[in-house]
Motif scaffolding. Structure first.
Motif, mmCIF file in Angstrom:
data_model
loop_
_atom_site.group_PDB
_atom_site.id
_atom_site.type_symbol
_atom_site.label_atom_id
_atom_site.label_comp_id
_atom_site.label_asym_id
_atom_site.label_seq_id
_atom_site.Cartn_x
_atom_site.Cartn_y
_atom_site.Cartn_z
ATOM 1 N N TRP A 101 -2.549 -0.030 4.223
ATOM 2 C CA TRP A 101 -1.474 -0.419 3.306
ATOM 3 C C TRP A 101 -0.159 0.238 3.687
ATOM 4 O O TRP A 101 0.899 -0.364 3.570
ATOM 5 C CB TRP A 101 -1.833 -0.095 1.858
ATOM 6 N N TRP A 102 -0.222 1.491 4.129
ATOM 7 C CA TRP A 102 1.008 2.161 4.575
ATOM 8 C C TRP A 102 1.610 1.428 5.772
ATOM 9 O O TRP A 102 2.816 1.212 5.841
ATOM 10 C CB TRP A 102 0.740 3.622 4.942
ATOM 11 N N TRP B 125 3.155 -1.856 4.545
ATOM 12 C CA TRP B 125 4.423 -1.617 3.847
ATOM 13 C C TRP B 125 5.547 -1.317 4.842
ATOM 14 O O TRP B 125 6.669 -1.812 4.691
ATOM 15 C CB TRP B 125 4.311 -0.475 2.838
ATOM 16 N N ILE B 126 5.266 -0.526 5.844
ATOM 17 C CA ILE B 126 6.279 -0.188 6.844
ATOM 18 C C ILE B 126 6.705 -1.434 7.613
ATOM 19 O O ILE B 126 7.890 -1.680 7.818
ATOM 20 C CB ILE B 126 5.756 0.917 7.790
ATOM 21 N N PHE C 240 6.491 -4.522 6.582
ATOM 22 C CA PHE C 240 7.216 -5.373 5.644
ATOM 23 C C PHE C 240 8.661 -4.910 5.483
ATOM 24 O O PHE C 240 9.588 -5.721 5.526
ATOM 25 C CB PHE C 240 6.487 -5.360 4.292
ATOM 26 N N LEU C 241 8.885 -3.623 5.338
ATOM 27 C CA LEU C 241 10.246 -3.099 5.176
ATOM 28 C C LEU C 241 11.078 -3.292 6.443
ATOM 29 O O LEU C 241 12.260 -3.639 6.368
ATOM 30 C CB LEU C 241 10.203 -1.625 4.777
#
Length: 72
Positions: free
Chosen positions: A16-17, A20-21, A23-24
């Motif tokens: 998930w980390w 998220w990275i 995605f950002l």
């Protein structure tokens, strides 16, 4: 309370980390000139400058129209 047991970081799985990275990075690093995304509309002055650069209008007409646009 906060610990690393080999699979979790602060209660969130490491996958998930990474997601998220990614995605950002995708949100903030997307170039502005990609067709269909974040298109910037030209202002009337930009259009006038392009027409002048292309030779469609002469410098006298450019100055007249520029003056008219800036008066608004």
């Amino acid at each position: 309370m906060w610990h690393f047991d080999g699979h979790h970081f602060w209660g969130m799985h490491w996958i998930w980390w990474i997601l998220w990275i990614i995605f950002l990075i995708w949100i903030f690093a997307t170039p502005w000139d990609v067709p269909g995304q974040r298109t910037k509309k030209d202002t009337p002055l930009d259009i006038l400058k392009k027409r002048y650069a292309a030779g469609e209008i002469d410098s006298e007409e450019f100055e007249e129209r520029k003056k008219a646009l800036l008066e608004k």
